[in-house]
Design an enzyme around this catalytic site. Structure first.
Site, PDB file in Angstrom:
ATOM      1  CG  HIS A  83      -3.716   4.483 -11.060  1.00 17.06           C
ATOM      2  ND1 HIS A  83      -3.482   5.779 -11.460  1.00 17.06           N
ATOM      3  CD2 HIS A  83      -3.007   4.325  -9.914  1.00 17.06           C
ATOM      4  CE1 HIS A  83      -2.660   6.364 -10.595  1.00 17.06           C
ATOM      5  NE2 HIS A  83      -2.346   5.505  -9.666  1.00 17.06           N
TER       6      HIS A  83
ATOM      7  CG  ASP B 201     -13.662  -2.305 -15.369  1.00 13.81           C
ATOM      8  OD1 ASP B 201     -12.542  -1.739 -15.285  1.00 13.81           O
ATOM      9  OD2 ASP B 201     -14.706  -1.679 -15.657  1.00 13.81           O
TER      10      ASP B 201
ATOM     11  CB  SER C 271     -12.258   0.412 -17.707  1.00 16.12           C
ATOM     12  OG  SER C 271     -11.809   0.971 -16.493  1.00 16.12           O
TER      13      SER C 271
ATOM     14  CG  HIS D 216       3.521   4.539  -2.398  1.00 18.83           C
ATOM     15  ND1 HIS D 216       2.961   5.762  -2.095  1.00 18.83           N
ATOM     16  CD2 HIS D 216       2.927   4.159  -3.571  1.00 18.83           C
ATOM     17  CE1 HIS D 216       2.078   6.098  -3.022  1.00 18.83           C
ATOM     18  NE2 HIS D 216       2.024   5.136  -3.921  1.00 18.83           N
TER      19      HIS D 216
ATOM     20  CG  ASP E 129       9.054   7.544 -14.111  1.00 18.48           C
ATOM     21  OD1 ASP E 129      10.129   7.424 -13.491  1.00 18.48           O
ATOM     22  OD2 ASP E 129       8.549   6.628 -14.786  1.00 18.48           O
TER      23      ASP E 129
ATOM     24  CD  GLU F 140      10.569   2.319 -15.607  1.00 20.26           C
ATOM     25  OE1 GLU F 140      11.141   1.748 -16.561  1.00 20.26           O
ATOM     26  OE2 GLU F 140      10.341   3.537 -15.609  1.00 20.26           O
TER      27      GLU F 140
ATOM     28  CB  ILE G  12      13.674  -4.927  -0.662  1.00 17.83           C
ATOM     29  CG1 ILE G  12      15.001  -5.271  -1.343  1.00 17.83           C
ATOM     30  CG2 ILE G  12      13.401  -5.898   0.483  1.00 17.83           C
ATOM     31  CD1 ILE G  12      16.202  -5.160  -0.416  1.00 17.83           C
TER      32      ILE G  12
ATOM     33  CD  GLU H 263       6.246   2.021 -15.636  1.00 13.06           C
ATOM     34  OE1 GLU H 263       6.082   1.188 -16.543  1.00 13.06           O
ATOM     35  OE2 GLU H 263       6.755   3.137 -15.820  1.00 13.06           O
TER      36      GLU H 263
ATOM     37  CG  ASP I 204      11.578   2.199   0.273  1.00 12.05           C
ATOM     38  OD1 ASP I 204      12.056   2.030  -0.872  1.00 12.05           O
ATOM     39  OD2 ASP I 204      11.114   1.263   0.957  1.00 12.05           O
TER      40      ASP I 204
HETATM   41  C1  HEM Z   1      -3.416   7.986  -1.381  1.00  7.76           C
HETATM   42  C2  HEM Z   1      -3.372   7.214  -2.432  1.00  7.76           C
HETATM   43  C3  HEM Z   1      -2.274   7.271  -3.449  1.00  7.76           C
HETATM   44  C4  HEM Z   1      -1.692   8.344  -4.059  1.00  7.76           C
HETATM   45  C5  HEM Z   1      -2.040   9.805  -3.877  1.00  7.76           C
HETATM   46  C6  HEM Z   1      -0.652   7.828  -4.918  1.00  7.76           C
HETATM   47  C7  HEM Z   1       0.147   8.619  -5.724  1.00  7.76           C
HETATM   48  C8  HEM Z   1       1.217   8.152  -6.463  1.00  7.76           C
HETATM   49  C9  HEM Z   1       2.078   8.973  -7.278  1.00  7.76           C
HETATM   50  C10 HEM Z   1       1.933  10.477  -7.477  1.00  7.76           C
HETATM   51  C11 HEM Z   1       3.016   8.174  -7.819  1.00  7.76           C
HETATM   52  C12 HEM Z   1       4.164   8.570  -8.743  1.00  7.76           C
HETATM   53  C13 HEM Z   1       3.768   8.443 -10.191  1.00  7.76           C
HETATM   54  C14 HEM Z   1       4.877   8.988 -11.073  1.00  7.76           C
HETATM   55  O1  HEM Z   1       5.177  10.183 -10.967  1.00  7.76           O
HETATM   56  O2  HEM Z   1       5.487   8.212 -11.848  1.00  7.76           O
HETATM   57  C15 HEM Z   1       2.760   6.833  -7.361  1.00  7.76           C
HETATM   58  C16 HEM Z   1       3.499   5.739  -7.699  1.00  7.76           C
HETATM   59  C17 HEM Z   1       3.151   4.460  -7.359  1.00  7.76           C
HETATM   60  N1  HEM Z   1       2.011   4.068  -6.691  1.00  7.76           N
HETATM   61 FE1  HEM Z   1       0.758   5.258  -5.688  1.00  7.76          FE
HETATM   62  N2  HEM Z   1      -0.611   6.475  -4.806  1.00  7.76           N
HETATM   63  C18 HEM Z   1      -1.589   6.095  -3.947  1.00  7.76           C
HETATM   64  C19 HEM Z   1      -1.922   4.806  -3.602  1.00  7.76           C
HETATM   65  C20 HEM Z   1      -1.367   3.682  -4.192  1.00  7.76           C
HETATM   66  C21 HEM Z   1      -1.886   2.355  -4.055  1.00  7.76           C
HETATM   67  C22 HEM Z   1      -3.106   1.974  -3.241  1.00  7.76           C
HETATM   68  C23 HEM Z   1      -1.084   1.545  -4.793  1.00  7.76           C
HETATM   69  C24 HEM Z   1      -1.150   0.071  -5.026  1.00  7.76           C
HETATM   70  C25 HEM Z   1      -1.849  -0.776  -4.334  1.00  7.76           C
HETATM   71  C26 HEM Z   1      -0.047   2.369  -5.360  1.00  7.76           C
HETATM   72  C27 HEM Z   1       1.026   1.917  -6.092  1.00  7.76           C
HETATM   73  C28 HEM Z   1       2.020   2.705  -6.618  1.00  7.76           C
HETATM   74  C29 HEM Z   1       3.239   2.194  -7.204  1.00  7.76           C
HETATM   75  C30 HEM Z   1       3.665   0.743  -7.234  1.00  7.76           C
HETATM   76  C31 HEM Z   1       3.941   3.297  -7.689  1.00  7.76           C
HETATM   77  C32 HEM Z   1       5.295   3.293  -8.395  1.00  7.76           C
HETATM   78  C33 HEM Z   1       5.188   3.260  -9.879  1.00  7.76           C
HETATM   79  C34 HEM Z   1       6.575   3.233 -10.518  1.00  7.76           C
HETATM   80  O3  HEM Z   1       7.578   3.070  -9.805  1.00  7.76           O
HETATM   81  O4  HEM Z   1       6.653   3.377 -11.741  1.00  7.76           O
HETATM   82  N3  HEM Z   1      -0.266   3.664  -4.995  1.00  7.76           N
HETATM   83  N4  HEM Z   1       1.659   6.856  -6.543  1.00  7.76           N
END
Ligand code: HEM
Ligand SMILES: *[C@@H]1O[C@H](CO)[C@@H](O)[C@H](O)[C@H]1NC(C)=O
Ligand SMILES: *[C@@H]1O[C@H](CO)[C@@H](O)[C@H](O)[C@H]1NC(C)=O
Length: 360
Positions: A70, A91, A93, A198, A204, A59, A221, A63, A216
């Protein structure tokens, strides 16, 4: 503090036998291309042990990777053109001005990892911007099948918080998402490559009733299952229906973002999306290149030092591309017109539900 000083004092720049490659031997005997990178080894050991639970792809790694995005995407030349502050990119921030940025709607849940990382930034001699990208690169190296990400050191402290509304939302249209990324400097193909993140991810807060629900079936992995499974016909909501930004998924225990469903089916992105299915080297190379760019968004790279050799080499991919048990190519919603969906085996055994990513 004394230890840190010792580390830097003992960091010796030596010239190798060949006389051309300069290598620094750090206090603990480990080597790196540049003595300035020696400060990273104690941080590496500390976060592997105390942030990533002994080197897991769990996790906190997921995160931490989300946080790299972000923080970095808070960068808008379009706003700057209007005479406003467009954000400083990668940066730090989000940590430095956490009180302002964590409440932004699109940053929902990010406060967990901001709170977890902040003590490490305070303890070590590293800027928040460097720490966020370093933790992301180290964390990804714990995930089998991942590329070894680049890491450059030397981001100055953020002076101002990023403005709101720069982080994409899962309910944004493809047009809006691609425009936001274009403003920050990323092409549609790079957006698809970045979304490989993703494959090691869970939500969460999209459906608050089922925290830790992965995108997935293999969230620990770094494989192409995310690109396979998002192309399958959606048939169910794993928890409750009617959540903003959620689309139906093909598997119990798996959640699908509306944005991922749309990007997988849009003519601007569908072929690139499909091209990652069962092409691990392309997946690795494209993600590595796009992450290298993301990690220095808004930064002057001439002032940064390449410390990539401090990042551990990830374990090789475990397993191979497949349809989850009970599903096959008839469930594929083909969206790329140019090439057919690759032929894949179906996982043997009974249809199963994907277990949640455990909190740690
Ligand atoms: C179209 C662009 C994107 C959207 C709309 C998006 C949206 C989201 C949302 C809604 C979540 C779930 C957050 C939660 O409910 O806990 C998530 C998780 C995540 N996102 Fe994205 N994301 C985008 C692009 C990216 C990019 C570019 C990265 C990294 C380079 C990224 C990495 C992650 C990761 C690793 C998680 C999992 C976090 C966890 O398991 O705690 N995402 N994203
Ligand atoms: C902290 O790092 C900076 C470079 O980023 C260096 O100039 C400074 O000497 C370091 N301080 C300590 C106490 O190690
Ligand atoms: C994988 O991607 C690379 C780079 O785009 C391409 O050259 C290669 O043909 C692809 N391999 C397969 C099996 O599709």
């Amino acid at each position: 503090m004394a230890f840190k000083l010792l580390v830097s004092l003992l960091a010796l720049a030596v010239v190798s036998n060949a006389g051309t490659i300069r290598k620094a031997t750090c206090a603990d005997g480990r080597t790196t291309a540049n003595a300035a990178c020696c400060v990273l080894f104690p941080i590496l050991d500390d976060i592997q042990e105390n942030l990533f639970d002994g080197g897991e792809c769990g996790e906190e790694v997921h995160e931490s990777l989300r946080l790299t995005f972000h923080d970095a995407i808070g960068f808008s030349p379009a706003l700057t053109k209007q005479g406003k502050f467009g954000g400083g990119g990668a940066d730090g921030s989000l940590i430095t001005f956490a009180a302002i940025e964590t409440p932004f709607h699109a940053n929902g849940g990010i406060d967990d990892i901001v709170d977890a990382q902040t003590p490490f930034v305070a303890k070590h001699n590293i800027s928040a911007g460097d720490f966020i990208q370093f933790a992301g690169a180290v964390g990804v190296s714990n995930c089998p099948g991942a590329p070894r990400l680049q890491f450059l050191l030397g981001r100055p402290d953020a002076k101002q918080a990023s403005p709101d509304l720069l982080v994409p939302e899962p309910f944004d249209s493809v047009t809006k998402i691609l425009a936001r990324f274009k403003d920050a400097g990323f092409s549609p193909n790079e957006v698809v490559a970045l979304l490989a993140s993703h494959t090691i991810a869970a939500a969460d807060h999209v459906d608050e009733t089922i925290p830790g629900t992965p995108f997935d079936s293999t969230p620990n992995i770094f494989d192409s299952q995310f690109f396979i499974e998002t192309q399958l016909k959606g048939t169910l909501f794993p928890g409750t229906a009617g959540n903003q930004g959620e689309a139906q998924s093909p598997l119990g225990g798996e959640i699908r973002l509306q944005s991922d469903a749309d990007l997988a089916r849009d003519s601007r992105t569908a072929c690139e999306w499909q091209s990652f299915v069962n092409n691990q080297s392309k997946l690795q190379n494209a993600f590595k290149a796009a992450m290298a760019k993301l990690a220095v968004t808004g930064q002057d790279t001439r002032k940064l030092v390449d410390c990539s050799d401090v990042i551990p080499v990830p374990p090789p991919l475990a397993g191979s591309a497949h349809f989850p048990a009970g599903l096959n190519r008839r469930d594929v919603e083909q969206a790329c017109r140019a090439t057919p969906f690759p032929t894949l085996p179906t996982d043997p055994g009974p249809v199963t539900s994907v277990p949640p990513v455990p909190p740690s």
